[in-house]
Design an enzyme around this catalytic site. Structure first.
Site, PDB file in Angstrom:
ATOM      1  N   ASN A   6      -3.313 -17.126  -7.601  1.00  0.00           N
ATOM      2  CA  ASN A   6      -4.195 -18.065  -7.059  1.00  0.00           C
ATOM      3  C   ASN A   6      -3.535 -19.016  -6.164  1.00  0.00           C
ATOM      4  O   ASN A   6      -4.164 -19.427  -5.181  1.00  0.00           O
ATOM      5  CB  ASN A   6      -4.825 -19.064  -8.350  1.00  0.00           C
ATOM      6  CG  ASN A   6      -5.985 -18.206  -8.842  1.00  0.00           C
ATOM      7  OD1 ASN A   6      -6.985 -18.031  -8.301  1.00  0.00           O
ATOM      8  ND2 ASN A   6      -5.749 -17.593  -9.988  1.00  0.00           N
TER       9      ASN A   6
ATOM     10  N   ASN B 193      -9.054 -27.285 -12.270  1.00  0.00           N
ATOM     11  CA  ASN B 193      -8.703 -26.085 -12.995  1.00  0.00           C
ATOM     12  C   ASN B 193      -9.496 -25.037 -12.800  1.00  0.00           C
ATOM     13  O   ASN B 193     -10.557 -25.155 -12.566  1.00  0.00           O
ATOM     14  CB  ASN B 193      -8.217 -26.535 -14.526  1.00  0.00           C
ATOM     15  CG  ASN B 193      -7.862 -25.272 -15.282  1.00  0.00           C
ATOM     16  OD1 ASN B 193      -6.851 -24.882 -14.851  1.00  0.00           O
ATOM     17  ND2 ASN B 193      -8.370 -24.874 -16.315  1.00  0.00           N
TER      18      ASN B 193
ATOM     19  N   HIS C 104     -10.822 -21.437 -14.833  1.00  0.00           N
ATOM     20  CA  HIS C 104     -10.583 -20.606 -16.174  1.00  0.00           C
ATOM     21  C   HIS C 104     -11.464 -19.513 -15.730  1.00  0.00           C
ATOM     22  O   HIS C 104     -12.511 -19.337 -15.216  1.00  0.00           O
ATOM     23  CB  HIS C 104     -11.287 -21.639 -17.035  1.00  0.00           C
ATOM     24  CG  HIS C 104     -11.080 -21.114 -18.432  1.00  0.00           C
ATOM     25  ND1 HIS C 104     -10.071 -21.110 -19.167  1.00  0.00           N
ATOM     26  CD2 HIS C 104     -12.161 -20.384 -19.184  1.00  0.00           C
ATOM     27  CE1 HIS C 104     -10.223 -20.525 -20.461  1.00  0.00           C
ATOM     28  NE2 HIS C 104     -11.304 -20.043 -20.491  1.00  0.00           N
TER      29      HIS C 104
ATOM     30  N   GLU D 279     -11.501 -15.263  -8.329  1.00  0.00           N
ATOM     31  CA  GLU D 279     -10.924 -16.167  -8.518  1.00  0.00           C
ATOM     32  C   GLU D 279     -10.149 -16.595  -7.017  1.00  0.00           C
ATOM     33  O   GLU D 279     -10.321 -17.567  -6.790  1.00  0.00           O
ATOM     34  CB  GLU D 279      -9.593 -16.199  -9.754  1.00  0.00           C
ATOM     35  CG  GLU D 279     -10.184 -16.393 -11.210  1.00  0.00           C
ATOM     36  CD  GLU D 279      -9.043 -16.465 -12.084  1.00  0.00           C
ATOM     37  OE1 GLU D 279      -7.988 -17.235 -11.757  1.00  0.00           O
ATOM     38  OE2 GLU D 279      -9.215 -15.725 -13.076  1.00  0.00           O
TER      39      GLU D 279
HETATM   40  C1  GRF Z   1      -5.759 -17.275 -13.844  1.00  0.00           C
HETATM   41  O1  GRF Z   1      -6.424 -16.092 -14.565  1.00  0.00           O
HETATM   42  C2  GRF Z   1      -6.558 -18.281 -13.840  1.00  0.00           C
HETATM   43  O2  GRF Z   1      -7.833 -18.518 -14.180  1.00  0.00           O
HETATM   44  C3  GRF Z   1      -5.667 -19.033 -15.177  1.00  0.00           C
HETATM   45  O3  GRF Z   1      -4.413 -18.430 -15.241  1.00  0.00           O
HETATM   46  C4  GRF Z   1      -4.561 -17.466 -14.580  1.00  0.00           C
HETATM   47  C5  GRF Z   1      -3.068 -17.517 -13.429  1.00  0.00           C
HETATM   48  O4  GRF Z   1      -3.033 -16.588 -12.732  1.00  0.00           O
HETATM   49  N1  GRF Z   1      -5.972 -20.455 -15.578  1.00  0.00           N
HETATM   50  P1  GRF Z   1      -2.038 -16.476 -11.520  1.00  0.00           P
HETATM   51  O5  GRF Z   1      -0.746 -17.257 -11.858  1.00  0.00           O
HETATM   52  O6  GRF Z   1      -2.461 -17.440 -10.359  1.00  0.00           O
HETATM   53  O7  GRF Z   1      -1.815 -15.284 -11.049  1.00  0.00           O
END
Ligand code: GRF
Length: 200
Positions: free
Chosen positions: A13, A108, A110, A180
């Site tokens: 992300n 955040n 989720h 995401e």
């Molecule tokens: C994601 O699935 C997010 O929704 C959750 O933790 C994960 C993080 O993934 N909070 P990354 O480290 O961004 O690949």
């Protein structure tokens, strides 16, 4: 805006947010990464993008009392003049004092539709296992402000993702993660444009 990313894991992300900035989708400065895990993928991403990293973990500072420990966060956030904190796979609870100082300035993401499938042990693959076991046909993602309770702050964005009969927890996780990567920059853009209000 000056953004601080908090992350503990792979950082996909975080990478998606940086990509959105280089494509001109968002314009904020990504000034700092705070992590509790100095060996995580997010640290590598920060380093290869010349973004400062601060490693704050109880294991590194066992001798500090609560206030001193808290001050590591607060002083870093003030030093970098941070006005938006973006949690991107951060595995620790944000201390209440930080939540209060940055009220409605911490977001955040989720990987499910809150208020279902949230809470203290609902992270990573646990979330998707619980979703699949429940038999629901739709999951998704939620972006919310962070308050003092796990996954209970005000919801600012949600996206539904259909669950196919062939999906298992791993395939669902992958599917949602792709959404995401679009959604988090989109929310930051909406904040930049004043469509989502932050702060008091
Ligand atoms: C994601 O699935 C997010 O929704 C959750 O933790 C994960 C993080 O993934 N909070 P990354 O480290 O961004 O690949």
């Amino acid at each position: 805006m000056n953004i601080c990313i908090f992350a503990s894991g792979a950082g996909s992300n975080f990478q998606a947010i940086l990509d959105a900035k280089s494509k001109g989708i968002i314009h904020s400065n990504i000034n700092l990464l705070i992590t509790n895990n100095s060996k995580c993928g997010a640290v590598e991403i920060a380093e290869s993008n010349y973004i400062d990293v601060i490693h704050i973990s109880r294991k590194v500072y066992p001798h500090l009392d609560y206030v001193q420990y808290l001050n590591l966060f607060i002083s870093a956030l003030r030093k970098y003049k941070i006005n938006l904190i973006v949690l991107a796979g951060y595995m620790k609870k944000i201390e209440n004092e930080i939540v209060r100082e940055y009220k409605n300035r911490i977001i955040n993401i989720h990987p499910a539709l809150l208020p279902s499938f949230g809470g203290e042990n609902m992270y990573g693959i646990n979330v998707h296992n619980a979703v699949i076991e429940s038999g629901v046909k739709v999951s998704g993602l939620t972006i919310h402000f962070v308050n003092e309770e796990y996954d209970r702050g005000k919801i600012i964005y949600q996206k539904c993702v259909e669950i196919d009969d062939t999906d298992d927890a791993v395939s669902l996780q992958k599917k949602i993660l792709n959404y995401e990567h679009e959604s988090y920059p989109e929310v930051i853009k909406r904040i930049e444009n004043g469509l989502i209000k932050i702060g008091d």
